[in-house]
Design a protein around this motif. Structure first.
Motif, PDB file in Angstrom:
ATOM      1  N   ASP A 134       0.834  -1.208   0.000  1.00  0.00           N
ATOM      2  CA  ASP A 134       0.000   0.000   0.000  1.00  0.00           C
ATOM      3  C   ASP A 134       0.867   1.256   0.000  1.00  0.00           C
ATOM      4  N   LEU A 135       1.903   1.251   0.825  1.00  0.00           N
ATOM      5  CA  LEU A 135       2.777   2.415   0.940  1.00  0.00           C
ATOM      6  C   LEU A 135       3.542   2.667  -0.357  1.00  0.00           C
ATOM      7  N   PHE A 136       4.069   1.596  -0.956  1.00  0.00           N
ATOM      8  CA  PHE A 136       4.775   1.751  -2.231  1.00  0.00           C
ATOM      9  C   PHE A 136       3.850   2.336  -3.300  1.00  0.00           C
ATOM     10  N   GLU A 137       2.626   1.814  -3.340  1.00  0.00           N
ATOM     11  CA  GLU A 137       1.678   2.247  -4.365  1.00  0.00           C
ATOM     12  C   GLU A 137       1.227   3.687  -4.146  1.00  0.00           C
ATOM     13  N   GLN A 138       1.109   4.090  -2.881  1.00  0.00           N
ATOM     14  CA  GLN A 138       0.750   5.479  -2.589  1.00  0.00           C
ATOM     15  C   GLN A 138       1.818   6.442  -3.091  1.00  0.00           C
ATOM     16  N   VAL A 139       3.085   6.102  -2.865  1.00  0.00           N
ATOM     17  CA  VAL A 139       4.163   6.958  -3.353  1.00  0.00           C
ATOM     18  C   VAL A 139       4.171   6.990  -4.879  1.00  0.00           C
ATOM     19  N   ILE A 154       3.126  20.848  -6.266  1.00  0.00           N
ATOM     20  CA  ILE A 154       4.178  19.835  -6.387  1.00  0.00           C
ATOM     21  C   ILE A 154       4.933  19.701  -5.070  1.00  0.00           C
ATOM     22  N   GLU A 155       5.181  20.833  -4.418  1.00  0.00           N
ATOM     23  CA  GLU A 155       5.856  20.789  -3.110  1.00  0.00           C
ATOM     24  C   GLU A 155       5.014  20.030  -2.089  1.00  0.00           C
ATOM     25  N   ARG A 156       3.708  20.286  -2.085  1.00  0.00           N
ATOM     26  CA  ARG A 156       2.813  19.574  -1.161  1.00  0.00           C
ATOM     27  C   ARG A 156       2.882  18.068  -1.380  1.00  0.00           C
ATOM     28  N   LEU A 157       2.829  17.659  -2.631  1.00  0.00           N
ATOM     29  CA  LEU A 157       2.875  16.238  -2.957  1.00  0.00           C
ATOM     30  C   LEU A 157       4.216  15.620  -2.583  1.00  0.00           C
ATOM     31  N   GLU A 158       5.289  16.403  -2.732  1.00  0.00           N
ATOM     32  CA  GLU A 158       6.614  15.899  -2.347  1.00  0.00           C
ATOM     33  C   GLU A 158       6.682  15.660  -0.843  1.00  0.00           C
ATOM     34  N   HIS A 159       6.052  16.539  -0.071  1.00  0.00           N
ATOM     35  CA  HIS A 159       6.012  16.357   1.380  1.00  0.00           C
ATOM     36  C   HIS A 159       5.186  15.125   1.753  1.00  0.00           C
ATOM     37  N   VAL A 160       4.134  14.871   0.993  1.00  0.00           N
ATOM     38  CA  VAL A 160       3.337  13.658   1.222  1.00  0.00           C
ATOM     39  C   VAL A 160       4.189  12.417   0.989  1.00  0.00           C
ATOM     40  N   ASP A 194       7.419  12.248   1.293  1.00  0.00           N
ATOM     41  CA  ASP A 194       8.355  12.163   2.420  1.00  0.00           C
ATOM     42  C   ASP A 194       7.701  11.495   3.624  1.00  0.00           C
ATOM     43  N   ASP A 195       6.451  11.880   3.902  1.00  0.00           N
ATOM     44  CA  ASP A 195       5.734  11.306   5.047  1.00  0.00           C
ATOM     45  C   ASP A 195       5.508   9.802   4.859  1.00  0.00           C
ATOM     46  N   ILE A 196       5.163   9.406   3.644  1.00  0.00           N
ATOM     47  CA  ILE A 196       4.936   7.988   3.375  1.00  0.00           C
ATOM     48  C   ILE A 196       6.245   7.207   3.508  1.00  0.00           C
ATOM     49  N   SER A 197       7.331   7.785   3.008  1.00  0.00           N
ATOM     50  CA  SER A 197       8.639   7.135   3.133  1.00  0.00           C
ATOM     51  C   SER A 197       9.007   6.959   4.605  1.00  0.00           C
ATOM     52  N   HIS A 198       8.748   7.987   5.411  1.00  0.00           N
ATOM     53  CA  HIS A 198       9.032   7.891   6.844  1.00  0.00           C
ATOM     54  C   HIS A 198       8.205   6.778   7.479  1.00  0.00           C
ATOM     55  N   THR A 199       6.935   6.689   7.085  1.00  0.00           N
ATOM     56  CA  THR A 199       6.068   5.617   7.600  1.00  0.00           C
ATOM     57  C   THR A 199       6.606   4.244   7.203  1.00  0.00           C
ATOM     58  N   THR A 200       7.093   4.136   5.968  1.00  0.00           N
ATOM     59  CA  THR A 200       7.649   2.866   5.496  1.00  0.00           C
ATOM     60  C   THR A 200       8.853   2.453   6.323  1.00  0.00           C
ATOM     61  N   PHE A 201       9.747   3.389   6.574  1.00  0.00           N
ATOM     62  CA  PHE A 201      10.937   3.083   7.382  1.00  0.00           C
ATOM     63  C   PHE A 201      10.544   2.713   8.815  1.00  0.00           C
ATOM     64  N   GLU A 246       4.796   6.943 -15.098  1.00  0.00           N
ATOM     65  CA  GLU A 246       3.660   6.047 -15.382  1.00  0.00           C
ATOM     66  C   GLU A 246       4.125   4.597 -15.412  1.00  0.00           C
ATOM     67  N   GLN A 247       5.245   4.337 -16.067  1.00  0.00           N
ATOM     68  CA  GLN A 247       5.765   2.976 -16.142  1.00  0.00           C
ATOM     69  C   GLN A 247       6.281   2.510 -14.781  1.00  0.00           C
ATOM     70  N   LEU A 248       6.835   3.438 -14.019  1.00  0.00           N
ATOM     71  CA  LEU A 248       7.285   3.089 -12.666  1.00  0.00           C
ATOM     72  C   LEU A 248       6.098   2.650 -11.816  1.00  0.00           C
ATOM     73  N   ARG A 249       4.991   3.356 -11.937  1.00  0.00           N
ATOM     74  CA  ARG A 249       3.788   2.963 -11.198  1.00  0.00           C
ATOM     75  C   ARG A 249       3.311   1.579 -11.632  1.00  0.00           C
TER      76      ARG A 249
END
Length: 216
Positions: free
Chosen positions: A20-25, A55-61, A63-70, A131-134
């Motif tokens: 879920d976390l990977f897909e959200q990012v 774009i900045e807002r989405l980048e912060h999102v 970051d938050d998801i990455s922190h949750t993953t770790f 798109e391909q990465l997703r």
């Protein structure tokens, strides 16, 4: 019996949470890349700033998801695949988001007019790569259709190669036509940052490729 079930739950991998976390990012990165495409085609400077803020807002999102993953990685004894691979993929996805935001930020801070063919092409290649990465990230959850993942990785590599060519041609044209030294430096930095964003897509694809080789 309930005690036994509780015991085994402790050692049940939380596969769904990591996927879920990977897909959200991955979803956020695609949205960021689409915003970047709209940004570089926007002729109004104030509207470009609004795009940069989003774009900045989405980048912060991201970051938050990455922190949750770790955090989840440190809490879970059993993971869907190697902890090193989870860490590498999380970092690689975050890098893509970082370079998309960095591209947008340079346009804003340097007050560049992005209405230029090379910039438009690079933005489109970033979006295509994302798109391909997703597609590749979503394929990890079940790994039943490996050809979908491998095709996505091949396309990411192709987009990165194309971005290299666009970068080289844009730099050549820049040195030929731009006589303002400050503008030359600013635009060269933007080209470099955008091209690096496609490199980061390819890097993330390479991490995914190593995962499917191990576990598919």
């Amino acid at each position: 019996m309930s005690g036994i079930n509780s015991f085994f739950k402790i050692f049940t991998p939380k596969n769904v949470k990591f996927y879920d976390l990977f897909e959200q990012v991955a979803d956020n990165v695609v949205t960021m890349s689409k915003e970047l495409c709209l940004l570089v085609k926007e002729t109004d400077a104030d509207k470009r700033k609004t795009r940069v803020v989003e774009i900045e807002r989405l980048e912060h999102v991201c970051d938050d998801i990455s922190h949750t993953t770790f955090t989840e990685l440190s809490r879970n004894f059993i993971t869907p695949f190697d902890r090193e691979d989870i860490h590498a993929l999380t970092t690689a996805l975050d890098d893509v988001a970082d370079y998309i935001y960095s591209s947008a930020k340079k346009i804003n801070y340097y007050r560049l007019n992005p209405n230029e063919e090379g910039i438009h092409k690079l933005a489109n290649l970033i979006a295509s790569g994302c798109e391909q990465l997703r597609n590749a990230v979503y394929g990890l959850r079940h790994m039943k259709e490996l050809h979908v993942i491998t095709e996505a990785i091949v396309k990411m590599n192709a987009f990165e190669n194309e971005a290299d060519d666009v970068f080289d041609l844009s730099i050549d044209r820049l040195f030929e036509l731009e006589h303002d030294f400050k503008q030359l430096i600013k635009r060269r930095e933007l080209y470099q940052t955008m091209e690096t964003a496609t490199d980061k897509c390819e890097d993330a694809g390479n991490v995914i490729e190593s995962i499917i080789i191990k576990y598919a």
